[in-house]
Design a protein around this motif. Structure first.
Motif, PDB file in Angstrom:
ATOM      1  N   GLU A   1     -84.383  -9.308  34.697  1.00 25.22           N
ATOM      2  CA  GLU A   1     -85.248  -7.788  34.921  1.00 25.22           C
ATOM      3  C   GLU A   1     -86.257  -8.387  36.064  1.00 25.22           C
ATOM      4  O   GLU A   1     -86.424  -7.259  36.884  1.00 25.22           O
ATOM      5  CB  GLU A   1     -85.851  -7.240  33.615  1.00 25.22           C
ATOM      6  N   ASP A   2     -86.672  -9.260  35.987  1.00 27.36           N
ATOM      7  CA  ASP A   2     -87.938  -9.798  37.038  1.00 27.36           C
ATOM      8  C   ASP A   2     -87.648 -11.145  37.565  1.00 27.36           C
ATOM      9  O   ASP A   2     -86.787 -11.817  36.931  1.00 27.36           O
ATOM     10  CB  ASP A   2     -89.279  -9.426  36.421  1.00 27.36           C
ATOM     11  N   PHE A  18     -86.902  -0.681  41.013  1.00 23.87           N
ATOM     12  CA  PHE A  18     -86.948  -1.956  40.524  1.00 23.87           C
ATOM     13  C   PHE A  18     -86.290  -2.940  41.276  1.00 23.87           C
ATOM     14  O   PHE A  18     -85.064  -2.695  41.827  1.00 23.87           O
ATOM     15  CB  PHE A  18     -86.287  -1.943  38.959  1.00 23.87           C
ATOM     16  N   TYR A  58     -84.345  -5.998  40.128  1.00 25.90           N
ATOM     17  CA  TYR A  58     -83.852  -7.203  39.587  1.00 25.90           C
ATOM     18  C   TYR A  58     -83.344  -8.237  39.960  1.00 25.90           C
ATOM     19  O   TYR A  58     -83.086  -8.284  41.206  1.00 25.90           O
ATOM     20  CB  TYR A  58     -82.554  -6.300  38.728  1.00 25.90           C
TER      21      TYR A  58
END
Length: 213
Positions: free
Chosen positions: A173-174, A203, A205
């Motif tokens: 996710e990060d 975001f 990813y």
């Protein structure tokens, strides 16, 4: 738009549910949003990391079936999918969603109910690609025991299960600097940022791709 529950079950690891909001399917694990069918860019990118016309591929995590389906579209010869939540496999076999049904009934797919952390070390065959979408990466675990998948010893074992030139790809996710450092010590590593927009928020990813020498 109100949600409609499609299926719900309790597992030893907690609750899992499928629900729909209009045409969008959502997967909820332990009350935490895991993924939906509205934005599957990163699921498709994970499959594409296996390369064109991959041979035998191992996927950790069934999700809503988008990674496995993409592998089929890319011409994969055989796909093993290991899923911790047994009910999710049952729902796929029952055709609770169209995408899961397609994956479950394709002869090139083999669904395994199990923990990828324990399943892979017991196998002795080589995979052309191992693709991991377990939890949300090492920094945001839904199930604490999944931390084992990101440990150095386990990742080394996974890299040893790759055929020559094979690929180990991990979605996060990060940014995961410790994971990246561990993988870099095992082979040639590339890190890709996958930009996704959800409900007006952007975001970044990560997709970590290790190629076996």
């Amino acid at each position: 738009m109100p949600s409609v529950e499609l299926a719900r079950a309790h597992t030893p690891q907690g609750e899992i549910a499928l629900r729909s909001r209009g045409d969008v399917i959502e997967l909820i694990v332990n009350g935490v949003f895991a993924m939906d069918s509205a934005e599957v860019t990163s699921e498709l990118a994970l499959a594409d990391a296996a390369g064109p016309r991959p041979g035998t591929v191992l996927v950790g995590g069934l999700g809503l079936g988008y990674t496995a389906a993409r592998l089929l579209d890319n011409g994969a010869r055989h796909v093993h999918v290991v899923e911790l939540a047994g009910p999710l496999i049952d729902w796929a076999m029952q055709g609770v969603t169209e995408q899961l049904e397609r994956v479950a009934h394709d002869p090139r797919i083999q669904l395994h109910h199990g923990d990828i952390a324990e399943w892979l070390p017991r196998r002795d065959e080589a995979f052309d690609a191992i693709l991991l979408d377990v939890d949300n990466g090492p920094g945001f675990l839904i199930h604490d025991h999944n931390a084992r998948v990101y440990a150095a010893d386990w990742l080394r074992t996974a890299s040893e299960r790759l055929a020559p030139g094979g690929v180990l790809a991990i979605w996060s996710e990060d940014a995961a600097p410790e994971l990246a450092a561990t993988l870099a010590g095992l082979g040639s590593l590339t890190e890709t940022v996958i930009e996704v927009e959800r409900e007006g928020r952007r975001f970044g990813y990560r997709l970590y791709r290790l190629r076996q020498q």
